[in-house]
Design a protein around this motif. Structure first.
Motif, PDB file in Angstrom:
ATOM      1  N   LEU A 478       0.821  -1.168   0.050  1.00 31.27           N
ATOM      2  CA  LEU A 478      -0.130   0.013  -0.008  1.00 31.27           C
ATOM      3  C   LEU A 478       0.932   1.259  -0.057  1.00 31.27           C
ATOM      4  N   LYS A 479       1.943   1.267   0.682  1.00 23.47           N
ATOM      5  CA  LYS A 479       3.011   2.527   0.838  1.00 23.47           C
ATOM      6  C   LYS A 479       3.417   2.608  -0.652  1.00 23.47           C
ATOM      7  N   GLU A 480       3.724   1.605  -1.236  1.00 19.86           N
ATOM      8  CA  GLU A 480       4.337   1.911  -2.620  1.00 19.86           C
ATOM      9  C   GLU A 480       3.167   2.400  -3.372  1.00 19.86           C
ATOM     10  N   TYR A 481       2.036   1.962  -3.424  1.00 14.28           N
ATOM     11  CA  TYR A 481       0.858   2.242  -4.187  1.00 14.28           C
ATOM     12  C   TYR A 481       0.722   3.743  -4.134  1.00 14.28           C
ATOM     13  N   ILE A 482       0.779   4.154  -2.702  1.00 11.40           N
ATOM     14  CA  ILE A 482       0.553   5.681  -2.554  1.00 11.40           C
ATOM     15  C   ILE A 482       1.635   6.590  -3.125  1.00 11.40           C
ATOM     16  N   ILE A 483       2.661   5.971  -3.153  1.00 12.45           N
ATOM     17  CA  ILE A 483       3.794   6.912  -3.519  1.00 12.45           C
ATOM     18  C   ILE A 483       3.683   6.923  -5.214  1.00 12.45           C
ATOM     19  N   SER A 484       3.345   5.796  -5.567  1.00 11.29           N
ATOM     20  CA  SER A 484       3.248   5.888  -7.140  1.00 11.29           C
ATOM     21  C   SER A 484       2.322   6.459  -7.530  1.00 11.29           C
ATOM     22  N   GLU A 485       1.421   6.935  -6.833  1.00 17.60           N
ATOM     23  CA  GLU A 485       0.029   7.871  -7.361  1.00 17.60           C
ATOM     24  C   GLU A 485       0.553   9.135  -7.169  1.00 17.60           C
ATOM     25  N   LEU A 486       1.247   9.501  -5.756  1.00 22.41           N
ATOM     26  CA  LEU A 486       1.522  10.802  -5.543  1.00 22.41           C
ATOM     27  C   LEU A 486       2.675  11.371  -6.218  1.00 22.41           C
ATOM     28  N   THR A 487       3.713  10.518  -6.638  1.00 18.74           N
ATOM     29  CA  THR A 487       4.904  10.669  -7.252  1.00 18.74           C
ATOM     30  C   THR A 487       5.776  11.393  -6.396  1.00 18.74           C
ATOM     31  N   ILE A 488       7.311  11.106  -6.569  1.00 23.42           N
ATOM     32  CA  ILE A 488       8.200  11.868  -5.735  1.00 23.42           C
ATOM     33  C   ILE A 488       8.066  13.258  -6.055  1.00 23.42           C
ATOM     34  N   SER A 489       8.074  13.457  -7.240  1.00 23.14           N
ATOM     35  CA  SER A 489       8.134  14.945  -7.364  1.00 23.14           C
ATOM     36  C   SER A 489       7.192  15.951  -6.627  1.00 23.14           C
ATOM     37  N   GLU A 490       5.930  15.562  -6.925  1.00 24.32           N
ATOM     38  CA  GLU A 490       4.770  15.966  -6.264  1.00 24.32           C
ATOM     39  C   GLU A 490       5.047  16.127  -4.739  1.00 24.32           C
ATOM     40  N   LEU A 491       5.564  15.033  -4.131  1.00 22.12           N
ATOM     41  CA  LEU A 491       5.844  14.906  -2.907  1.00 22.12           C
ATOM     42  C   LEU A 491       6.780  15.817  -2.028  1.00 22.12           C
ATOM     43  N   THR A 492       7.740  16.128  -3.278  1.00 23.32           N
ATOM     44  CA  THR A 492       8.789  17.120  -3.214  1.00 23.32           C
ATOM     45  C   THR A 492       8.246  18.676  -2.867  1.00 23.32           C
ATOM     46  N   CYS A 493       7.125  18.842  -4.085  1.00 23.07           N
ATOM     47  CA  CYS A 493       6.580  20.018  -4.046  1.00 23.07           C
ATOM     48  C   CYS A 493       5.740  20.111  -2.791  1.00 23.07           C
ATOM     49  N   LEU A 494       5.018  19.267  -2.236  1.00 27.50           N
ATOM     50  CA  LEU A 494       4.433  19.346  -0.705  1.00 27.50           C
ATOM     51  C   LEU A 494       5.603  19.736   0.350  1.00 27.50           C
ATOM     52  N   ILE A 495       6.532  19.061   0.120  1.00 24.90           N
ATOM     53  CA  ILE A 495       7.549  19.476   1.405  1.00 24.90           C
ATOM     54  C   ILE A 495       7.999  20.762   1.243  1.00 24.90           C
ATOM     55  N   CYS A 496       8.058  21.306   0.194  1.00 25.99           N
ATOM     56  CA  CYS A 496       8.337  22.808  -0.029  1.00 25.99           C
ATOM     57  C   CYS A 496       6.988  23.694  -0.354  1.00 25.99           C
ATOM     58  N   ASP A 497       5.880  23.141   0.173  1.00 21.35           N
ATOM     59  CA  ASP A 497       4.926  23.985  -0.161  1.00 21.35           C
ATOM     60  C   ASP A 497       4.853  25.498   0.792  1.00 21.35           C
ATOM     61  N   SER A 498       4.211  26.369   0.219  1.00 21.95           N
ATOM     62  CA  SER A 498       4.005  27.787   0.858  1.00 21.95           C
ATOM     63  C   SER A 498       3.643  27.558   2.356  1.00 21.95           C
ATOM     64  N   GLU A 499       2.916  26.674   2.927  1.00 19.37           N
ATOM     65  CA  GLU A 499       2.091  26.661   4.028  1.00 19.37           C
ATOM     66  C   GLU A 499       3.119  25.695   5.045  1.00 19.37           C
ATOM     67  N   HIS A 500       3.569  26.176   6.181  1.00 21.69           N
ATOM     68  CA  HIS A 500       4.194  25.292   7.034  1.00 21.69           C
ATOM     69  C   HIS A 500       3.537  24.110   7.527  1.00 21.69           C
ATOM     70  N   LEU A 501       2.430  24.214   7.698  1.00 24.57           N
ATOM     71  CA  LEU A 501       1.366  23.251   8.137  1.00 24.57           C
ATOM     72  C   LEU A 501       1.427  22.158   7.046  1.00 24.57           C
ATOM     73  N   ILE A 502       1.487  22.336   5.898  1.00 23.55           N
ATOM     74  CA  ILE A 502       1.414  21.388   4.809  1.00 23.55           C
ATOM     75  C   ILE A 502       2.783  20.717   4.635  1.00 23.55           C
ATOM     76  N   GLN A 503       4.000  21.444   4.796  1.00 25.06           N
ATOM     77  CA  GLN A 503       5.231  20.904   4.916  1.00 25.06           C
ATOM     78  C   GLN A 503       5.497  19.874   5.855  1.00 25.06           C
ATOM     79  N   GLU A 504       4.799  20.370   7.234  1.00 23.70           N
ATOM     80  CA  GLU A 504       5.026  19.252   8.215  1.00 23.70           C
ATOM     81  C   GLU A 504       4.366  17.708   8.085  1.00 23.70           C
ATOM     82  N   GLN A 505       3.020  18.091   7.620  1.00 19.89           N
ATOM     83  CA  GLN A 505       2.278  16.760   7.159  1.00 19.89           C
ATOM     84  C   GLN A 505       3.040  15.927   6.220  1.00 19.89           C
ATOM     85  N   ALA A 506       3.636  16.741   5.202  1.00 23.40           N
ATOM     86  CA  ALA A 506       4.250  16.047   4.053  1.00 23.40           C
ATOM     87  C   ALA A 506       5.683  15.410   4.667  1.00 23.40           C
ATOM     88  N   LEU A 507       6.234  15.841   5.392  1.00 22.29           N
ATOM     89  CA  LEU A 507       7.306  15.399   6.073  1.00 22.29           C
ATOM     90  C   LEU A 507       6.980  14.166   6.836  1.00 22.29           C
TER      91      LEU A 507
END
Lengths: 661, 195
Positions: A478-507
């Protein structure tokens, strides 16, 4: 010779209102006005018909013209009919009230109150009284001395309509502290208390005015409670058992408003009585039945003691029984669900009562309700019920019967519904049984991923939180399925989101992903280290403590991997050619935030694990970077957890190289 | 700062513990392997909960998982005296006294139930865990969850020790748990967030 009979068709009458203006046409005008008035009284359809025909502005013109015509106040009979017609338009139909207000009728009607003819005064007061029943009526500025004097003259008038108008004006317009104090100083509360003994209509209006005057004003509430040595409260307490539902409801509202700001009406027994009365009013078929759950909601919001009491007196059970009957008006259903949601926000007992299959069926129906407010209330209720770890552990929220409609709501056209849906999905995504297939099987994953790219920060935040919770102790597939849907590049965007709360959740999402498996740690280094580079950028440049904490826990998880992972983390934290990141570690360990200090020490604890082949080298590099010296200063850290981890790190660093593995 | 916060922030975050439960104090080889996972915690109300998995249970074909709810002995929400689950004050003292870390507290507990103790800097946290239901088997599985555990958690090394109390079962069944690193070379953290 026969003549044509006068037409009574609305189209003709509305048209003739313009044609017959003028004193010379007085008789015809009077007849037309009277006919229009008679047709619309108690007839909503006719009112709307005349509204579409533009009758209201025409009648206002007639009123204006007739009341300003002569020195003796114009044509009284026409004024009375015009005023009565306008009052009727405003009565019970919001569009009518709006049309009357927008056509500028109010100032003309107010002028009538100073008319020499008593019948005109009465007609004006009656008409205004109806207008001021509507929320759309203009606010009356009572603070200027002249206006207050006028309002008091109405209130103390012998004319019942004038008195009631004044009471309604107060109920509608009084919303400032200065106004409350001014009315209190003018002994208006005493007058209102006296009016409670008047007609039903006067009584209800007076109760609404008392609420407006005492709300959020402890001084005024105290004054009210002390009138006639507390008889005022006694009168209200009696009225909560009145035979008329609206009176009961308004008396409850008064006591709630007084209890909110003073010690009067504050005892648990009084509040219990209020709860029981409001719960009973729920069954009333009028508007009162729709309003009572919202009154209850306001009363219990954030008040744990009352919530416990409600559960104890079986009100939740009554609500559930009522809901299971079905066919409930939308506003009432929304109110009940929101009140139940509030009750479930903290009480595990209440959650337990609502976990029954019957109630969950009610929720399933409400999730699919045509009214958006009901859908939001159902999601809010489900969100709060699913705060129960006990029931999450039992897998009670993996039931597809409500997961399916919930997932559908992720596509709802209303952003507010989507937002409420995500709140519920966040919680039901936490499935301790590792059977997270329900949300995924129902097609929720691609939708959550899609919403994580939304421009709405709240939707983005909640969708990432839901993905983080789905990832929590999920199996590798399931973990790998979630990442394949989300993609590494999108996940990186979320880590760098303009909102701190979103960065925190992504990390936290990445931490959950790599937790428990060395193979999965490789993800953070994939695609040229997109994720790890983003994490390090955030740690370096971000001053939001929570983001730094999550970042350090993520590095800690990576440092729990094999030697290459530990080496990688250390090389990012202490690069050979720069002491930039070493300063970062020292800054974190000197932080005032105990969790940030602790997370950093946990990470160092993993890096210095003596079982690792290169552990002594890593210890040396940490020493060279000044990290161990800093750690030595923390042996008596005031935060016990940090202190124990610090001691463990130092213990590991003391192990001679020969004894390391 | 209190030890309870420590629990929440570190070892509760680590969540997973593994060890054994000696069903009989005489026969060590009867020990069941046990995994415990802390699933939730509400410090204000002195509450925590989790699951317990018994691996080599006789009579059971599969590991048996139970859900339990716990009480922190924070002296505010809960004291050392249980007052329920068929445990008398004497039973309480006999069981708490099995923990060496309890002996410095004994006289005060006997005097006032420990209400005047300041446990905020004490490096051990005492709890009671009561199993509530079977997660993966029916109640007819031949096992009982009638009793409860007296539990002590060491803040310094993260170990958990417990003694099972059920008047109808073998006395002083000992539970011994340590944090698990699963298959990794270090401590890891995973977390969820309720809305």
């Amino acid at each position: 010779m026969p003549t044509l009979a006068a037409s009574n068709r609305p189209e003709d009458l509305a048209a003739s209102l313009s044609e017959v203006v003028g004193v010379e046409n007085g008789a015809a005008l009077l007849k037309t006005l009277r006919e229009v008035k008679n047709q619309i009284i108690g007839n909503k359809t006719k009112k709307l018909q005349y509204l579409h025909l533009g009758a209201v502005p025409k009648i206002v013109s007639v009123l204006a013209s007739a009341s300003s015509g002569t020195a003796d106040g114009g044509d009284s009979v026409i004024i009375v009919q015009a005023a009565a017609a306008l009052g009727s338009f405003a009565c019970g139909v919001e569009d009518g009230a709006r049309a009357v207000v927008e056509a500028g009728a109010v100032p003309h009607l107010v002028r009538l109150l100073s008319h020499p003819n008593g019948k005109v005064i009465d007609a004006g007061a009656r008409s205004l009284r109806m207008i001021f029943q509507s929320k759309l009526a203009p606010k009356y500025d009572m603070l200027p001395e002249e206006n207050m004097r006028f309002l008091l003259s109405l209130l103390n008038s012998e004319n019942e309509n004038a008195t009631e108008l004044a009471v309604r004006i107060i109920a509608h317009s009084c919303d400032k502290r200065e106004e409350q104090n001014a009315l209190c100083d003018a002994r208006v509360l005493q007058r209102l208390l006296h009016l409670l003994e008047g007609s039903l209509s006067q009584r209800d209006a007076s109760l609404a005015s008392i609420v407006a005057i005492v709300k959020n004003n402890s001084e005024v509430a105290r004054t009210f409670a002390s009138i006639d040595n507390g008889k005022s409260l006694g009168a209200l307490t009696e009225l909560i058992h009145d035979r008329y539902p609206r009176t009961r409801y308004l008396a409850c509202m008064c006591l709630i408003a007084i209890g909110e700001v003073s010690s009067f009406a504050h005892d648990l027994q009084t509040k219990t009585n209020l709860i029981l009365v409001l719960a009973k009013l729920l069954e009333d078929s009028s508007e009162v039945g729709d309003d009572s759950p919202f009154a209850l909601l306001d009363m219990i919001a954030d008040k744990e003691e009352l919530q416990v009491q409600i559960v104890a007196i079986n009100v939740v059970e009554k609500f559930c029984n009522y809901l299971e009957k079905g066919s409930i008006p939308p506003r009432r259903l929304q109110g009940i669900l929101l009140a139940l949601a509030e009750l479930c926000s903290k009480s595990e007992i209440c959650r337990g009562q609502l976990i029954s299959p019957q109630f969950l069926n009610v929720i399933v129906d409400a999730l699919q309700h045509e009214n958006a407010g009901v859908r939001i209330a159902a999601c809010t209720c489900l969100k709060n019920i699913s705060r129960s770890v006990k029931n999450l552990c039992a897998g009670r929220f993996s039931n597809e019967s409500f997961i399916v409609p919930l997932v559908k709501l992720l596509n709802d056209p209303s952003t507010s519904v989507q937002d409420a849906t995500l709140g519920a999905i966040c919680n039901v995504s936490i499935d301790f049984t590792s059977k997270k297939a329900a949300i995924v099987k129902c097609g929720g994953l691609p939708l959550l991923v899609q919403i994580s790219k939304s421009i709405d920060p709240s939707l983005r935040l909640k969708s990432v939180c839901a993905l983080r919770n789905l990832m929590f102790i999920a199996d590798g597939t399931l973990k790998e399925y979630i990442i394949s849907e989300l993609t590494i590049s999108e996940l990186t965007c979320l880590i760098c989101d303009s909102e701190h709360l979103i960065q925190e959740q992504a990390l936290a999402l990445v931490s959950n992903f790599i937790n428990g498996s060395i193979d999965l740690i490789e993800l953070v280094f994939a695609e040229d280290g997109l994720i790890i580079n983003a994490v390090m950028r955030q740690l370096r440049s971000n001053f939001a403590t929570q983001v730094s904490i999550q970042g350090m826990f993520l590095l800690c998880n990576i440092a729990a991997g094999d030697e290459s992972h530990k080496e990688a983390v250390l090389s990012y934290l202490i690069p050979l050619k720069s002491d930039e990141y070493a300063h970062l570690l020292i800054r974190f360990m000197q932080s005032k935030d105990k969790l940030l200090r602790t997370a950093t020490v946990w990470c160092i604890l993993n890096l210095t694990d003596p079982a690792g082949a290169n552990s002594s080298d890593r210890v040396r590099r940490l020493q060279d970077g000044g990290i161990i010296s800093q750690i030595k200063t923390m042996v008596n850290d005031p935060w016990l957890d940090c202190k124990f981890r610090v001691r463990k790190v130092l213990e590991q660093c003391m192990i001679p190289q020969s004894m390391r593995m | 700062m209190s030890p309870l916060d420590i629990l929440l922030n570190s070892l509760l975050t680590l969540q997973a513990f593994a060890g054994t439960q000696n069903v009989s104090s005489l026969q060590k080889d009867e020990a069941w392997r046990v995994n415990v996972r802390i699933q939730g915690c509400d410090l204000d109300n002195g509450y925590l909960c989790g699951t317990m998995e018994a691996l080599n249970v006789p009579l059971a074909d599969t590991p048996v998982v139970t859900f339990w709810e716990g009480e922190f002995i924070d002296v505010r929400n809960y004291t050392f005296y249980t007052g329920k689950w068929e445990a008398t004050p004497d039973d309480d003292i006999r069981h708490w006294s099995k923990f060496p870390s309890f002996s410095p507290l004994l006289s005060q507990v006997e005097a006032d139930g420990g209400k005047s103790l300041d446990l905020s800097s004490y490096p051990f946290v005492f709890m009671r865990w009561k199993e509530q239901y079977f997660v993966n088997v029916g109640i007819d599985c031949g096992l009982t969850i009638a009793g409860f555990y007296y539990v002590c958690f060491s803040c310094s090394d993260g170990s958990i020790t417990g003694f099972y109390y059920d008047p109808n079962s073998s006395p002083f069944q000992k539970l011994e748990l340590k944090t698990t690193n699963e298959r990794l070379a270090g401590f890891t953290f995973s977390s969820y967030q309720l809305q």
